[in-house]
Write a protein that holds these residues in place. Structure first.
Motif, PDB file in Angstrom:
ATOM      1  N   UNK A  80      24.374  14.015  -1.394  1.00 24.22           N
ATOM      2  CA  UNK A  80      23.704  12.723  -1.220  1.00 24.22           C
ATOM      3  C   UNK A  80      24.698  11.576  -1.341  1.00 24.22           C
ATOM      4  N   UNK A  81      25.690  11.739  -2.215  1.00 26.75           N
ATOM      5  CA  UNK A  81      26.679  10.670  -2.419  1.00 26.75           C
ATOM      6  C   UNK A  81      27.467  10.370  -1.153  1.00 26.75           C
ATOM      7  N   UNK A  82      27.554  11.341  -0.235  1.00 26.85           N
ATOM      8  CA  UNK A  82      28.293  11.155   1.014  1.00 26.85           C
ATOM      9  C   UNK A  82      27.369  10.923   2.204  1.00 26.85           C
ATOM     10  N   UNK A  83      26.234  11.661   2.260  1.00 26.80           N
ATOM     11  CA  UNK A  83      25.352  11.599   3.429  1.00 26.80           C
ATOM     12  C   UNK A  83      24.454  10.371   3.417  1.00 26.80           C
ATOM     13  N   UNK A  84      23.886  10.041   2.268  1.00 28.58           N
ATOM     14  CA  UNK A  84      23.068   8.825   2.139  1.00 28.58           C
ATOM     15  C   UNK A  84      23.525   8.089   0.882  1.00 28.58           C
ATOM     16  N   UNK A  85      24.718   7.524   0.920  1.00 25.54           N
ATOM     17  CA  UNK A  85      25.330   6.978  -0.293  1.00 25.54           C
ATOM     18  C   UNK A  85      24.514   5.834  -0.903  1.00 25.54           C
ATOM     19  N   UNK A  86      24.537   5.770  -2.214  1.00 25.03           N
ATOM     20  CA  UNK A  86      23.817   4.759  -2.972  1.00 25.03           C
ATOM     21  C   UNK A  86      24.791   4.144  -3.972  1.00 25.03           C
ATOM     22  N   UNK A  87      24.299   3.122  -4.699  1.00 18.94           N
ATOM     23  CA  UNK A  87      25.133   2.417  -5.687  1.00 18.94           C
ATOM     24  C   UNK A  87      26.449   1.989  -5.026  1.00 18.94           C
ATOM     25  N   UNK A  88      27.580   2.353  -5.606  1.00 12.55           N
ATOM     26  CA  UNK A  88      28.874   1.926  -5.049  1.00 12.55           C
ATOM     27  C   UNK A  88      29.689   3.116  -4.541  1.00 12.55           C
ATOM     28  N   UNK A  89      29.028   4.250  -4.267  1.00 13.96           N
ATOM     29  CA  UNK A  89      29.762   5.409  -3.749  1.00 13.96           C
ATOM     30  C   UNK A  89      30.480   5.118  -2.424  1.00 13.96           C
ATOM     31  N   UNK A  90      29.919   4.249  -1.533  1.00 13.12           N
ATOM     32  CA  UNK A  90      30.668   3.950  -0.302  1.00 13.12           C
ATOM     33  C   UNK A  90      32.023   3.292  -0.569  1.00 13.12           C
ATOM     34  N   UNK A  91      32.195   2.694  -1.731  1.00 17.79           N
ATOM     35  CA  UNK A  91      33.440   2.014  -2.056  1.00 17.79           C
ATOM     36  C   UNK A  91      34.451   2.925  -2.746  1.00 17.79           C
ATOM     37  N   UNK A  92      34.061   4.176  -2.984  1.00 19.41           N
ATOM     38  CA  UNK A  92      34.927   5.104  -3.705  1.00 19.41           C
ATOM     39  C   UNK A  92      35.504   6.152  -2.757  1.00 19.41           C
ATOM     40  N   UNK A  93      36.674   6.642  -3.095  1.00 12.79           N
ATOM     41  CA  UNK A  93      37.320   7.718  -2.331  1.00 12.79           C
ATOM     42  C   UNK A  93      36.720   9.033  -2.805  1.00 12.79           C
ATOM     43  N   UNK A  94      35.807   9.581  -2.014  1.00  8.12           N
ATOM     44  CA  UNK A  94      35.016  10.738  -2.439  1.00  8.12           C
ATOM     45  C   UNK A  94      35.081  11.840  -1.395  1.00  8.12           C
ATOM     46  N   UNK A  95      35.214  13.088  -1.847  1.00 13.26           N
ATOM     47  CA  UNK A  95      35.248  14.245  -0.962  1.00 13.26           C
ATOM     48  C   UNK A  95      34.163  15.227  -1.386  1.00 13.26           C
ATOM     49  N   UNK A  96      33.387  15.742  -0.420  1.00 13.91           N
ATOM     50  CA  UNK A  96      32.381  16.760  -0.694  1.00 13.91           C
ATOM     51  C   UNK A  96      33.063  18.108  -0.873  1.00 13.91           C
ATOM     52  N   UNK A  97      32.800  18.758  -1.992  1.00 14.00           N
ATOM     53  CA  UNK A  97      33.448  20.026  -2.322  1.00 14.00           C
ATOM     54  C   UNK A  97      32.622  21.204  -1.795  1.00 14.00           C
ATOM     55  N   UNK A  98      33.227  22.058  -0.991  1.00 12.52           N
ATOM     56  CA  UNK A  98      32.544  23.242  -0.469  1.00 12.52           C
ATOM     57  C   UNK A  98      33.436  24.468  -0.616  1.00 12.52           C
ATOM     58  N   UNK A  99      32.792  25.630  -0.571  1.00  4.67           N
ATOM     59  CA  UNK A  99      33.482  26.931  -0.541  1.00  4.67           C
ATOM     60  C   UNK A  99      32.752  27.785   0.494  1.00  4.67           C
ATOM     61  N   UNK A 100      33.421  28.736   1.136  1.00  2.00           N
ATOM     62  CA  UNK A 100      32.791  29.451   2.248  1.00  2.00           C
ATOM     63  C   UNK A 100      32.054  30.739   1.907  1.00  2.00           C
ATOM     64  N   UNK A 101      32.305  31.359   0.754  1.00  2.00           N
ATOM     65  CA  UNK A 101      31.882  32.746   0.556  1.00  2.00           C
ATOM     66  C   UNK A 101      30.474  32.920   0.008  1.00  2.00           C
ATOM     67  N   UNK A 102      29.930  31.911  -0.674  1.00  2.00           N
ATOM     68  CA  UNK A 102      28.542  31.967  -1.119  1.00  2.00           C
ATOM     69  C   UNK A 102      28.242  32.975  -2.199  1.00  2.00           C
ATOM     70  N   UNK A 103      29.229  33.366  -3.015  1.00  2.00           N
ATOM     71  CA  UNK A 103      28.973  34.316  -4.097  1.00  2.00           C
ATOM     72  C   UNK A 103      28.977  33.595  -5.445  1.00  2.00           C
ATOM     73  N   UNK A 104      28.788  34.352  -6.520  1.00  6.92           N
ATOM     74  CA  UNK A 104      28.737  33.761  -7.862  1.00  6.92           C
ATOM     75  C   UNK A 104      30.035  33.011  -8.176  1.00  6.92           C
TER      76      UNK A 104
END
Length: 360
Positions: free
Chosen positions: A226-250
């Motif tokens: 949400x902080x990247x897709x529909x940003x609120x507060x001052x998140x648009x003013x911050x250098x932010x990266x969405x963290x993902x991983x590909x494998x989907x395990x524990x």
């Protein structure tokens, strides 16, 4: 091989809250899952309609302990949208700092519990010792180790002077290398990898089909925050990266949370560097007109949605929330299939379920 059922819960040494499952088993292999909910139902959506807006800021903070700051933040955002209230810039920054401090504490708790379930006691203690620094930060800045009481309608109830900012930076300097060390251990240690890699796998297609959110979805490659897709507060003013991983395990779900801890620390530092002068909240107690609004934020467990309808009084006519754990529960049917009984606690912990806010 004959199939049989085995109950798990509602009280179990590896479950943080009361959860009740029935597992369909072939030997030690899980072939099906039945979830029974309702053990901690508290009627929260009824209670909020019996209290005024100011009382509900306190009440919503008690829906969930680890996401406690996200609930009043989102509730206040819905009220502010209905009333057309503009939060001062400094208030927005202080809200983000509080939210990210809670994210660090919440994510460290989850990955620490994972080490505990595996039996890696020294790592569990190391992670919780690092989290204790965050607990000290919360107690020093907000006066409480869990429910911060930071939010009010139109801003926040706390401020940071030069002395408190210096204290926060000092403690962040302690946390950062400790988190980097924990990240390295979880990335490479055989005890962690052998128990978590390839366990509880959730493919990207299934994660999208089930509408999963938060670190659970991002660990399967879903790039949604949400902080990247529909940003609120001052998140648009911050250098932010969405963290993902590909494998989907524990393991991937734990690593996404550790990645997000490191990102949260960077966001807090950015907020402290860019923190503007000015008021932290509006003056006075605003009147909330009749209206309705939807607000959403990125809680530590994922997207938190609030629906609020008002009628011109000081009490909500209707309030409903969709908590992050709710859509993630169903994915346990996929994650557990063809794994063993010994993996149940690890897989459940990997979705970081909050039973109290789900059953509310």
């Amino acid at each position: 091989m004959t199939r049989y059922q085995m109950p798990v819960g509602p009280l179990h040494v590896a479950l943080e809250e009361p959860m009740y499952f029935k597992l369909d088993l072939e030997g030690e292999t899980i072939k099906g899952l039945h979830i029974s909910a309702g053990h901690v139902h508290r009627g929260m959506e009824y209670l909020v309609m019996k209290r005024n807006f100011y009382q509900n800021i306190t009440l919503t903070e008690r829906i969930c302990s680890l996401c406690s700051n996200s609930h009043p933040t989102t509730f206040c955002m819905a009220l502010e949208e209905i009333a057309g209230i503009e939060v001062p810039p400094r208030g927005h920054y202080l809200r983000v700092i509080a939210d990210e401090i809670k994210r660090v504490a919440s994510n460290l708790f989850n990955v620490g519990i994972m080490a505990h379930i595996i039996g890696f006691t020294s790592l569990f203690m190391h992670v919780l010792e690092t989290r204790e620094i965050v607990q000290d930060i919360k107690e020093t800045l907000y006066g409480n180790r869990m429910d911060l009481g930071a939010n009010c309608i139109g801003g926040v109830k706390y401020n940071l002077d030069a002395k408190r900012i210096a204290y926060l930076i000092t403690r962040l300097n302690e946390i950062e290398p400790a988190v980097a060390e924990i990240h390295q251990i979880y990335s490479t240690h055989r005890s962690i990898l052998s128990r978590t890699r390839g366990v509880g796998v959730l493919p990207l297609t299934i994660a999208r089909e089930y509408g999963l959110i938060g670190p659970v979805a991002r660990a399967s490659g879903v790039e949604y925050d949400v902080r990247a897709k529909t940003p609120y507060a001052i998140y648009p003013e911050l250098d932010f990266t969405t963290m993902t991983r590909p494998d989907g395990d524990v393991w991937s779900r734990a690593m996404v949370r550790l990645d997000e801890v490191q990102m949260a620390i960077k966001l807090i530092r950015q907020c402290l560097t860019q923190l503007p002068d000015g008021p932290v909240a509006i003056v006075g107690m605003p009147t909330i007109p009749a209206g309705e609004a939807v607000a959403k934020t990125e809680a530590p467990r994922g997207e938190l949605i609030y629906y609020l309808r008002t009628n011109g009084t000081d009490m909500p006519e209707r309030m409903k929330w969709r908590v992050p754990s709710y859509p993630n529960w169903d994915a346990l049917h996929v994650m557990m299939r063809d794994n063993t009984v010994a993996d149940v606690a690890l897989i459940v912990n990997s979705i970081d379920p909050c039973i109290s806010c789900t059953e509310r």
